[in-house]
Design an enzyme around this catalytic site. Sequence first.
Site, mmCIF file in Angstrom:
data_model
loop_
_atom_site.group_PDB
_atom_site.id
_atom_site.type_symbol
_atom_site.label_atom_id
_atom_site.label_comp_id
_atom_site.label_asym_id
_atom_site.label_seq_id
_atom_site.Cartn_x
_atom_site.Cartn_y
_atom_site.Cartn_z
ATOM 1 N N LYS A 83 -4.178 10.600 7.976
ATOM 2 C CA LYS A 83 -3.696 9.258 7.613
ATOM 3 C C LYS A 83 -3.562 8.416 8.882
ATOM 4 C CE LYS A 83 0.058 7.033 4.965
ATOM 5 N NZ LYS A 83 1.305 7.253 4.204
ATOM 6 N N SER A 158 1.358 5.225 -0.432
ATOM 7 C CA SER A 158 0.509 4.625 0.571
ATOM 8 C C SER A 158 -0.584 5.544 1.105
ATOM 9 C CB SER A 158 1.373 4.142 1.729
ATOM 10 O OG SER A 158 2.012 5.240 2.365
ATOM 11 N N SER A 182 4.870 8.503 -1.091
ATOM 12 C CA SER A 182 3.505 8.212 -0.651
ATOM 13 C C SER A 182 2.566 9.400 -0.520
ATOM 14 C CB SER A 182 3.528 7.455 0.671
ATOM 15 O OG SER A 182 3.810 6.106 0.422
HETATM 16 N N1 GLN Z 1 5.703 3.051 -2.477
HETATM 17 C C1 GLN Z 1 6.851 3.181 -1.652
HETATM 18 C C2 GLN Z 1 6.989 1.966 -0.781
HETATM 19 O O1 GLN Z 1 6.239 1.088 -0.961
HETATM 20 C C3 GLN Z 1 6.765 4.437 -0.857
HETATM 21 C C4 GLN Z 1 5.986 4.321 0.377
HETATM 22 C C5 GLN Z 1 5.949 5.573 1.187
HETATM 23 O O2 GLN Z 1 6.367 6.635 0.735
HETATM 24 N N2 GLN Z 1 5.487 5.416 2.407
HETATM 25 O O3 GLN Z 1 7.843 1.880 0.049
#
Ligand code: GLN
Length: 485
Positions: A83, A158, A182
């Site tokens: 990532k 994400s 995410s």
């Molecule tokens: N979807 C969540 C957010 O937008 C989680 C993001 C994540 O786990 N990095 O914050």
Amino acid sequence: MGDTNLDVSRLTIREAGDLLASGACSAVDLTDALLRRIQDVDSNIHAYVSLDADFALQQARAADEARAQGKSGPLLGIPIGVKDLLNVAGQPCTCSSHILEGYTAPYDATVIARLREAGAVFVGRTNMDEFAMGSSTENSAYMVTRNPVDLERVPGGSSGGSAAALAAGEAIATLGTDTGGSIRQPAAFCGCVGLKPTYGRVSRYGLTAFASSLDQIGPMTHTVEDAAILLQAMAGLDTMDSTTLDVPVPDYRAALQHDLKGMRLGLPKEYFVDGMDDAVRASILQAVDTCRALGAEIVDVSLPHTEYSIAVYYIIATAEASANLARFDGVRYGRRVSPGNDPVEMYGATREAGFGAEVKRRIILGTYVLSSGYYDAYYLRAQKVRRLILQDFENAFATCDALLAPATPTPAFRVGENTGDPLKMYLSDVFTATANLAGICAMSVPSFSTSEGLPVGLQILGPALGETQILRVGHAFEQRKKAVA
Ligand code: GLN
């Protein structure tokens, strides 16, 4: 030697490791085949932000040489997608943001150093929502990743690039990060395995911080066994991250068994609420039946503070993000926009041009909840409710080995479906953010697909340092599901 027709598209870490150990192929063959596969399919998927074939092949050659000299191990010569927010020395690290354009990482994150030591090959950088803020990869400054199961749908986020790369057969394994879901949500949307370790199990050193009290790095893989292999190499105390736990790392693969006899699994009633997608509910209930058939005792539990999790998460995560992202000021990292000679003007112009809309929204929200006059009403109160959410889990784990729940309330949504409504997007994290707030471990494993063929994620939650339990449940379920399919 060398098998130039090697099909890497569903290859697991274990299978690839067997091929390498037996000499059926070399690490260079494997990396080469994977790079060709990426070239063939990624123009439709957009899972990778950048690739460095020379760098990958050089590591693969080193792995082959090490093997020739007697080195072995489950990750020696295994290509891995990373990532784009984890630092790999000499490689770009954009966090899918314009503000880090042109930045080159000067050092390895601890997880990267450990995987490098184990002989893994870093093939490329996977796409993500900018600074990991989002649930669909639509917040990437560079490209929207498509869900390989249905190109009209999002892969989740994400870590959407990491999940899509797996589902499209463009990776054998990938790394993701999980602050509020995410890893688990994209794994659920794309039909792969994603594990968020216990807070402190894996070092965050070299991870670009989003919300430091919630972030964890974890494996995304085709199988639960692969998740165990990768976690094994990543976990453990690190002097560079004072939040890592000084607790021995168990043998995760040894924990995998084929039944669930003697295990008590809880069903939290707040995770089976009105309004959740019927197909998701049906899939998870079928998964629960499967676990029962494997010998587990299923009991009802309650996590009464679940309804506050989204509000609490979006206060704490934005507060921490507003502090963490202050470092991107045009002086130290990446891009600088400097209209004149005034440094204050330069900070503003850099941040204005460098950050996307969602990142700005979060910085503003986070600054607001920390500001004097509002701190007590929002941030402090959120911290108190966070404690209650942890208490709910502690009560449940006093009687259960693990909990079963959906990872997400719906299957993958369509590209563009939620972009106009940030709140709707935030609500898709309702079943995942709780584990981060409580610091416990949780994993998404592919459950039964919907009638449209869309993947559904079974979420298995465990207590702090309960990775062995959730891996055991996940593996037994996965094997039984495969046997009946
Ligand atoms: N979807 C969540 C957010 O937008 C989680 C993001 C994540 O786990 N990095 O914050």
